[in-house]
Design an enzyme around this catalytic site. Structure first.
Site, PDB file in Angstrom:
ATOM      1  N   SER A  19      -8.579  64.642  33.684  1.00  0.00           N
ATOM      2  CA  SER A  19     -10.171  64.248  33.514  1.00  0.00           C
ATOM      3  C   SER A  19     -10.163  63.257  32.255  1.00  0.00           C
ATOM      4  O   SER A  19     -10.650  62.190  32.212  1.00  0.00           O
ATOM      5  CB  SER A  19     -11.218  65.244  33.223  1.00  0.00           C
ATOM      6  OG  SER A  19     -10.782  66.177  32.201  1.00  0.00           O
ATOM      7  N   ASP A  57      -9.797  70.520  22.764  1.00  0.00           N
ATOM      8  CA  ASP A  57      -9.057  71.719  23.383  1.00  0.00           C
ATOM      9  C   ASP A  57      -8.093  72.619  22.367  1.00  0.00           C
ATOM     10  O   ASP A  57      -7.556  71.783  21.706  1.00  0.00           O
ATOM     11  CB  ASP A  57      -8.278  71.405  24.663  1.00  0.00           C
ATOM     12  CG  ASP A  57      -7.810  72.578  25.753  1.00  0.00           C
ATOM     13  OD1 ASP A  57      -7.670  73.661  25.021  1.00  0.00           O
ATOM     14  OD2 ASP A  57      -8.019  72.429  26.661  1.00  0.00           O
ATOM     15  N   ASP A  80     -17.951  72.814  37.404  1.00  0.00           N
ATOM     16  CA  ASP A  80     -17.754  74.357  37.839  1.00  0.00           C
ATOM     17  C   ASP A  80     -19.122  75.034  37.932  1.00  0.00           C
ATOM     18  O   ASP A  80     -19.210  76.180  37.455  1.00  0.00           O
ATOM     19  CB  ASP A  80     -16.914  74.933  37.051  1.00  0.00           C
ATOM     20  CG  ASP A  80     -15.457  74.479  36.903  1.00  0.00           C
ATOM     21  OD1 ASP A  80     -14.983  74.040  38.325  1.00  0.00           O
ATOM     22  OD2 ASP A  80     -14.753  74.349  36.152  1.00  0.00           O
ATOM     23  N   GLY A  82     -12.490  70.777  26.802  1.00  0.00           N
ATOM     24  CA  GLY A  82     -11.227  70.957  28.031  1.00  0.00           C
ATOM     25  C   GLY A  82     -10.581  69.978  28.312  1.00  0.00           C
ATOM     26  O   GLY A  82     -10.622  69.502  29.336  1.00  0.00           O
ATOM     27  N   HIS A 114     -14.654  79.366  30.790  1.00  0.00           N
ATOM     28  CA  HIS A 114     -15.747  79.998  31.447  1.00  0.00           C
ATOM     29  C   HIS A 114     -16.395  81.335  31.397  1.00  0.00           C
ATOM     30  O   HIS A 114     -16.965  81.864  32.161  1.00  0.00           O
ATOM     31  CB  HIS A 114     -14.894  79.962  33.011  1.00  0.00           C
ATOM     32  CG  HIS A 114     -14.908  78.400  33.210  1.00  0.00           C
ATOM     33  ND1 HIS A 114     -14.754  77.252  32.676  1.00  0.00           N
ATOM     34  CD2 HIS A 114     -15.086  77.912  34.791  1.00  0.00           C
ATOM     35  CE1 HIS A 114     -14.505  76.244  33.315  1.00  0.00           C
ATOM     36  NE2 HIS A 114     -14.748  76.612  34.615  1.00  0.00           N
TER      37      HIS A 114
HETATM   38 MG    MG Z   1     -13.413  72.875  35.563  1.00  0.00          MG
END
Ligand code: MG
Length: 213
Positions: free
Chosen positions: A51, A70, A169, A45, A143
């Site tokens: 990040s 990704d 998350d 991701g 997600h």
């Molecule tokens: Mg996240």
């Protein structure tokens, strides 16, 4: 070791988009600096690279590399008409989201071109053929329950014995956020004998039961 505040300022100066709060980024950076002394880092991701830059600075300090995976066509929530759609990422000709230009811009502006290695691929497809052992795996991809599980269960097989699996998350309470990463975390802990060793906000760090951070 570069101070985390320097990285916060760098990313903010270049208006790099992303969803990793600074206190979580600080925790990720600290663990990544430690794990980079042991081996390669990988994240699932990339989005626009926030990040990746924290991981990149951690890797750079130990002469390591970061792989950032990704497909760059956006997760479910980034699609046209969805809650996190950003028209700046919409490629009208291809009629789909494309975050790769923004990601590459971030790597260029933050001088991460030789540290962070972009891989444009579906995470679970790459995980099937990957062979290098990884000291840190940071999961922050799709997600949906199917995708979150595929990411966690696909990549954990490549975690070094003294590696750390970080997942973003994580919300136990449905009122605070989606449950898919939490359910994926539970599955990977049960199936691969991992335990939670640290947590900052919604970011958790897991290790094998017989290894301490
Ligand atoms: Mg996240």
């Amino acid at each position: 070791m570069v101070s985390v505040n320097h990285i916060h300022r760098l990313l903010n100066r270049h208006h790099v988009k992303g969803f990793l709060p600074e206190h979580e980024a600080e925790a990720l950076y600290a663990v990544a600096c430690k794990q980079a002394q042991k081996g390669l880092l990988l994240e699932v991701g990339s989005f626009c690279g926030r990040s990746a830059v924290y991981l990149g600075y951690a890797a750079k300090g130990s002469g390591q590399k970061v792989f950032s995976v990704d497909h760059h066509i956006g997760s479910e929530e980034h699609q046209l008409g969805e809650g996190y759609h950003d028209c700046a990422h919409y490629d009208a000709e291809a009629k789909r989201v494309d975050t790769l230009p923004d990601f590459r811009r971030t790597l260029r502006l933050c001088a991460m071109d030789d540290i962070v290695i972009p891989i444009v691929a579906r995470s679970e497809v790459l995980a099937q053929v990957w062979s290098a052992s990884l000291a840190l795996i940071f999961i922050d991809g799709g997600h949906s329950l199917q995708q979150a599980k595929a990411d966690c269960l696909g990549w954990v097989k490549h975690l070094a014995h003294d590696g750390v699996l970080a997942i973003h998350d994580i919300f136990e309470n449905p009122d605070e956020g989606g449950q898919a990463p939490f359910l994926a975390m539970q599955a990977v802990m049960e199936q691969h004998a991992l335990s939670l060793v640290a947590r900052t906000g919604s970011l958790v760090f897991l290790k094998r039961n017989d290894y301490s951070l």
